[in-house]
Design a protein around this motif. Structure first.
Motif, PDB file in Angstrom:
ATOM      1  N   UNK A  62       0.842  -1.216   0.000  1.00 64.11           N
ATOM      2  CA  UNK A  62       0.000   0.000   0.000  1.00 64.11           C
ATOM      3  C   UNK A  62       0.867   1.251   0.000  1.00 64.11           C
ATOM      4  N   UNK A  63       1.867   1.265   0.863  1.00 63.10           N
ATOM      5  CA  UNK A  63       2.707   2.475   0.984  1.00 63.10           C
ATOM      6  C   UNK A  63       3.497   2.696  -0.304  1.00 63.10           C
ATOM      7  N   UNK A  64       4.059   1.621  -0.832  1.00 63.42           N
ATOM      8  CA  UNK A  64       4.863   1.766  -2.059  1.00 63.42           C
ATOM      9  C   UNK A  64       4.002   2.238  -3.228  1.00 63.42           C
ATOM     10  N   UNK A  65       2.813   1.653  -3.364  1.00 59.33           N
ATOM     11  CA  UNK A  65       1.937   2.040  -4.485  1.00 59.33           C
ATOM     12  C   UNK A  65       1.454   3.476  -4.321  1.00 59.33           C
ATOM     13  N   UNK A  66       1.175   3.865  -3.081  1.00 66.14           N
ATOM     14  CA  UNK A  66       0.668   5.228  -2.839  1.00 66.14           C
ATOM     15  C   UNK A  66       1.709   6.252  -3.256  1.00 66.14           C
ATOM     16  N   UNK A  67       2.958   6.023  -2.828  1.00 67.25           N
ATOM     17  CA  UNK A  67       4.011   6.983  -3.179  1.00 67.25           C
ATOM     18  C   UNK A  67       4.361   6.903  -4.665  1.00 67.25           C
ATOM     19  N   UNK A  68       4.281   5.711  -5.238  1.00 67.89           N
ATOM     20  CA  UNK A  68       4.555   5.583  -6.674  1.00 67.89           C
ATOM     21  C   UNK A  68       3.510   6.380  -7.461  1.00 67.89           C
ATOM     22  N   UNK A  69       2.252   6.297  -7.022  1.00 68.30           N
ATOM     23  CA  UNK A  69       1.169   7.025  -7.703  1.00 68.30           C
ATOM     24  C   UNK A  69       1.388   8.532  -7.597  1.00 68.30           C
ATOM     25  N   UNK A  70       1.745   8.986  -6.409  1.00 65.51           N
ATOM     26  CA  UNK A  70       1.987  10.436  -6.224  1.00 65.51           C
ATOM     27  C   UNK A  70       3.165  10.865  -7.104  1.00 65.51           C
TER      28      UNK A  70
END
Lengths: 212, 10
Positions: A67-75
């Motif tokens: 979740x954290x990795x995808x969230x920051x990747x999206x941002x």
């Protein structure tokens, strides 16, 4: 773990992956609210600080990292790689109108006045309203790409399933957390209008367009 | 104690 929580987590994971793939494949973040994605990254960061301090299960740890990795990747994709396609003119929701009340609420209404507890409470309250910039942006543009509506559907479905998870846990485990339940209810209610449009339009093959 | 149980949720 129960079926509602598992399907809820998988629905949440599906939403996050759908969004990431949409931006990556189309090389565009048109129609996506960068502000909502920043708020989600903040939600995960403040909620998963215990990632290194307490081990609950491999599933719990792996999902939090994803979740954290995808969230920051999206941002990063929105504000970095594909910022040329970021529609800042329509992503104008004043997030300070969300952050200030959420911070105040987290400080005033929590289970314990301890740093980790207040951060967890902040993340629960923030998550319940984090989608507002995205919904606001869709109301401003008057439409949304179909893939974006699928993202929103799974994102809204996840917390709806969590509500059933809490009913299940209350009934079978005698467990109840008013803060999480109330915030989850608010979060789900915010999606009701979208769910109606999604079911009556998108599932019938039409494009989601709001009456401008 | 109910609190720590919630912490097993994502």
């Amino acid at each position: 773990m129960n079926i509602f929580r598992l399907t809820g987590d998988l629905s949440h994971l599906a939403a996050i992956i759908i969004l990431l793939l949409k931006i990556w494949k189309t090389r565009s973040c048109a129609g996506i609210s960068g502000k909502s994605q920043i708020l989600f990254a903040l939600v995960f960061t403040t909620r998963y600080l215990d990632l290194f301090s307490s081990f609950i299960s491999l599933y719990n740890t792996v999902m939090k990292v994803i979740y954290i990795m995808c969230a920051y990747a999206t941002v990063y994709l929105i504000y970095g790689k594909f910022k040329a396609t970021y529609d800042g003119n329509h992503d104008t929701f004043r997030v300070e109108f969300l952050l200030i009340p959420v911070v105040l609420l987290a400080v005033l209404i929590n289970h314990a006045f301890a740093p980790m507890e207040i951060l967890w409470t902040f993340s629960i309250y923030l998550e319940s309203v984090a989608i507002l910039p995205q919904l606001f942006m869709i109301s401003k543009t008057g439409e949304a790409e179909t893939i974006t509506t699928h993202y929103l559907f799974f994102l809204g479905l996840y917390r709806t399933l969590y509500l059933f998870n809490w009913i299940w846990r209350f009934y079978f485990e005698g467990f109840f957390d008013l803060i999480a339940v109330v915030a989850g209810l608010v979060q789900t209610i915010l999606y009701c209008d979208f769910f109606y449009l999604y079911i009556t339009k998108v599932l019938k093959g039409k494009k989601l367009s709001l009456p401008a | 104690q109910g609190r720590t149980k919630l912490k097993d949720e994502l």
